[in-house]
Design a protein around this motif. Structure first.
Motif, PDB file in Angstrom:
ATOM      1  N   ILE A   9      42.924  38.887  39.224  1.00  0.00           N
ATOM      2  CA  ILE A   9      41.552  38.695  38.772  1.00  0.00           C
ATOM      3  C   ILE A   9      41.580  38.760  37.250  1.00  0.00           C
ATOM      4  N   ILE A  38      41.391  34.533  40.419  1.00  0.00           N
ATOM      5  CA  ILE A  38      39.942  34.470  40.221  1.00  0.00           C
ATOM      6  C   ILE A  38      39.757  34.566  38.714  1.00  0.00           C
ATOM      7  N   VAL A  90      38.579  32.568  48.651  1.00  0.00           N
ATOM      8  CA  VAL A  90      39.614  32.056  47.758  1.00  0.00           C
ATOM      9  C   VAL A  90      40.827  31.712  48.608  1.00  0.00           C
TER      10      VAL A  90
END
Length: 323
Positions: free
Chosen positions: A178, A210, A39
């Motif tokens: 996340i 994410i 990422v």
């Protein structure tokens, strides 16, 4: 966008299956099976797939809420899997999580103020007035009022509770968030508001996301790149536009074909999925998708395809593209 913030290599998470009077191990569920991705700073990586594909487990393993079976997770070059419990607790200031069900993730006995103060207390902000000031500021940032601080979670709507969950994640000024199905429990009208809020916050605080979801329409709206998971494995990953315009893996094609289009006169040729998702406790040999794939070949039944670059920046794990 060029600097890698998080790098995951060969990540595995197996859960033991026990049986008998003595509770001996008789097998294992391969929830995450050899997953690798990266990422970049400032981007949003979407992880999609059917229920049970391992995407939520992947998010929890990255946070070390679940301990990995194998593999490495490097955050800014530091391997999180090797950190001791206290070191990982401090690292969570930089990595936060937004959960699917905001009501279940918020303590019903605490006021919003206490819920939002807790991360600051854990990470060493001792000044009470400073904590209260930051709580008021963060509530306004996520679209709530400062007087909401004295209320309890049950006094809010689902969308407001998710805003509180997002505010809690932002309290420590993290670099990576996340988001595990953050809008799937909300009404469609509220989903767009929360997605727009997440995009605005990303720009304001230079966040990296994410974004875990099963709704490909939602993922397309927010993601820069998308990874598709099936039975604990990553089967395709590329830029969002490329994935939606030219999917390579048969599973991705089937998922995209299942997205409803609001046009009753449009006739589509749909490549629908057949059969049920195999058990992660007993995955098929070879390609995990071969039992449901219309393009299945003999090699698919015996040999597992590797995730390789088929086109520039477009990776897929499928024997159809073997040269």
């Amino acid at each position: 966008m060029s600097e890698v913030l998080l790098k995951v290599d060969n990540l595995k998470k197996y859960f033991p299956i026990t049986g008998g009077v003595l509770g001996r191990k008789v097998g294992e569920v391969k929830a995450v099976d050899d997953v690798s991705f990266f990422v970049k700073k400032g981007e949003t990586l979407g992880l999609v797939g059917e229920s049970g594909c391992g995407k939520s487990t992947t998010g929890r393993v990255l946070m070390r809420l679940l301990e990995p079976t194998e593999g490495t997770v490097e955050f800014e070059g530091q391997d999180l899997t090797k950190l001791k419990a206290e070191e990982m607790r401090r690292m969570r200031k930089e990595i936060q999580m937004v959960f699917q069900d905001p009501f279940a993730s918020l303590n019903p006995r605490h006021t919003v103020e206490k819920i939002l103060e807790e991360p600051l207390i854990v990470h060493g902000v001792k000044d009470k007035e400073e904590r209260k000031r930051r709580v008021r500021e963060m509530l306004e940032v996520v679209g709530l009022n400062s007087y909401h601080a004295k209320r309890y979670p049950h006094q809010f709507s689902g969308g407001q509770r998710q805003r509180i969950g997002i505010a809690r994640a932002l309290m420590t000024k993290p670099k990576l968030i996340i988001a595990d199905e953050p809008v799937s429990a909300l009404d469609v009208s509220i989903q767009s508001q929360v997605l727009n809020l997440l995009e605005d916050l990303q720009k304001e605080f230079q966040l990296t996301y994410i974004f875990i979801a099963h709704d490909l329409g939602v993922v397309k709206h927010i993601s820069d790149r998308v990874g598709v998971m099936y039975l604990g494995r990553l089967v395709e990953i590329t830029e969002a536009d490329k994935l939606y315009e030219n999917p390579l893996h048969p599973y991705t094609k089937a998922l995209l074909a299942s997205i409803p289009i609001p046009d009753p006169d449009l006739q589509q040729e749909k490549e629908l999925l057949k059969g049920d998702l195999p058990s992660p406790a007993n995955p098929p040999l070879g390609c995990a998708f071969h039992t449901r794939c219309s393009a299945c070949m003999e090699v698919c039944k015996t040999t597992r395809p590797e995730l390789v670059e088929i086109e520039p920046g477009h990776f897929a794990a499928c024997h159809l593209y073997n040269k």
